[in-house]
Design a protein around this motif. Sequence first.
Motif, PDB file in Angstrom:
ATOM      1  N   PRO A  33      19.018 -14.893  26.172  1.00 54.17           N
ATOM      2  CA  PRO A  33      18.279 -15.652  25.156  1.00 54.17           C
ATOM      3  C   PRO A  33      18.449 -15.122  23.736  1.00 54.17           C
ATOM      4  O   PRO A  33      18.599 -15.916  22.796  1.00 54.17           O
ATOM      5  CB  PRO A  33      16.826 -15.533  25.623  1.00 54.17           C
ATOM      6  N   ALA A  34      18.442 -13.793  23.556  1.00 55.01           N
ATOM      7  CA  ALA A  34      18.560 -13.235  22.199  1.00 55.01           C
ATOM      8  C   ALA A  34      19.917 -13.557  21.597  1.00 55.01           C
ATOM      9  O   ALA A  34      20.021 -13.903  20.408  1.00 55.01           O
ATOM     10  CB  ALA A  34      18.342 -11.723  22.238  1.00 55.01           C
ATOM     11  N   ALA A  35      20.966 -13.456  22.404  1.00 52.04           N
ATOM     12  CA  ALA A  35      22.305 -13.771  21.909  1.00 52.04           C
ATOM     13  C   ALA A  35      22.443 -15.254  21.616  1.00 52.04           C
ATOM     14  O   ALA A  35      23.090 -15.654  20.640  1.00 52.04           O
ATOM     15  CB  ALA A  35      23.347 -13.328  22.934  1.00 52.04           C
ATOM     16  N   GLN A  36      21.839 -16.085  22.433  1.00 52.45           N
ATOM     17  CA  GLN A  36      21.890 -17.529  22.211  1.00 52.45           C
ATOM     18  C   GLN A  36      21.176 -17.902  20.903  1.00 52.45           C
ATOM     19  O   GLN A  36      21.649 -18.767  20.154  1.00 52.45           O
ATOM     20  CB  GLN A  36      21.272 -18.264  23.392  1.00 52.45           C
ATOM     21  N   ARG A  37      20.062 -17.231  20.618  1.00 51.70           N
ATOM     22  CA  ARG A  37      19.361 -17.480  19.344  1.00 51.70           C
ATOM     23  C   ARG A  37      20.239 -17.080  18.167  1.00 51.70           C
ATOM     24  O   ARG A  37      20.289 -17.771  17.145  1.00 51.70           O
ATOM     25  CB  ARG A  37      18.035 -16.714  19.308  1.00 51.70           C
ATOM     26  N   ALA A  38      20.939 -15.944  18.305  1.00 52.29           N
ATOM     27  CA  ALA A  38      21.825 -15.484  17.233  1.00 52.29           C
ATOM     28  C   ALA A  38      22.928 -16.500  16.977  1.00 52.29           C
ATOM     29  O   ALA A  38      23.273 -16.791  15.819  1.00 52.29           O
ATOM     30  CB  ALA A  38      22.418 -14.123  17.598  1.00 52.29           C
ATOM     31  N   ALA A  39      23.482 -17.071  18.039  1.00 52.89           N
ATOM     32  CA  ALA A  39      24.547 -18.062  17.887  1.00 52.89           C
ATOM     33  C   ALA A  39      24.023 -19.320  17.191  1.00 52.89           C
ATOM     34  O   ALA A  39      24.710 -19.910  16.342  1.00 52.89           O
ATOM     35  CB  ALA A  39      25.133 -18.406  19.252  1.00 52.89           C
ATOM     36  N   ARG A  40      22.814 -19.740  17.532  1.00 54.59           N
ATOM     37  CA  ARG A  40      22.251 -20.940  16.903  1.00 54.59           C
ATOM     38  C   ARG A  40      22.022 -20.725  15.411  1.00 54.59           C
ATOM     39  O   ARG A  40      22.239 -21.628  14.603  1.00 54.59           O
ATOM     40  CB  ARG A  40      20.931 -21.333  17.588  1.00 54.59           C
ATOM     41  N   ARG A  41      21.583 -19.512  15.045  1.00 60.10           N
ATOM     42  CA  ARG A  41      21.334 -19.226  13.632  1.00 60.10           C
ATOM     43  C   ARG A  41      22.621 -18.988  12.853  1.00 60.10           C
ATOM     44  O   ARG A  41      22.663 -19.181  11.636  1.00 60.10           O
ATOM     45  CB  ARG A  41      20.432 -17.983  13.490  1.00 60.10           C
ATOM     46  N   GLY A  42      23.641 -18.474  13.555  1.00 65.03           N
ATOM     47  CA  GLY A  42      24.887 -18.119  12.887  1.00 65.03           C
ATOM     48  C   GLY A  42      24.867 -16.723  12.309  1.00 65.03           C
ATOM     49  O   GLY A  42      25.785 -16.335  11.573  1.00 65.03           O
TER      50      GLY A  42
END
Length: 233
Positions: free
Chosen positions: A157-166
């Motif tokens: 989840p943390a990595a997925q959030r980082a990808a969404r934010r860029g």
Amino acid sequence: MERSGTVDKAVRALEALRESGGSASLAELAARLGMPKATLHRLLASLAAHALVEQDGEGRYRLGVGLIRLGLGAQGLDPVARVARPELERAARAFGETFFLVAARAGRLVVLDKAEGTGLLRAAPTVGVEVPVDLTASGRLYLAYAPELVGAPPAGPAAQRAARRGYDVNEGEWIDGLTVIAAPVLARGSLHGCIACAAAAQSLRGDRLDAAVRHTREVAERVARALQGESRR
């Protein structure tokens, strides 16, 4: 791949000298490495012949200038580091904080280069240090975009959030008191590294943190465009 025991010992000796924080005697190194002094002495003599280690006036060993030559040579040949260098320097001058490049090499995340900021409070990892994947902003971006390059499972989840934010932010998770913002260098459909901005936590808050995010993402985008330009030459 078959490994050489002598080379392994030499690398361990160099790492022990690096960890010693300056210099170490033959006896200190032998105790740290669990190696007979006679064997270690021959090994150090071979390294000294190539300027990879040196001895001071008291006979203590330290890392040699030959390592600088090799390190700078490798850095200069790395295509991402070569393209990123002027952008890191420009950002450090403009924003006043330290910018650095993190990339996966041989299954590990490492700091390939950095440009020091101009402020009085400066903090950042050193060039060549390994970056933990699970505790850093750059690590989470690698987990999001290219987990196979760091031998990790698919993104959480943390990595997925980082990808969404860029981008991602690490506030003291890796180094106490250090805030790091990282943005991915995405070119030709692949992750080539991460541009990061590091500063003492008290200097990156509010509008200053927002500005650091903006600068970091802009640097990553310029490096990506430059890499894509190189590929068309």
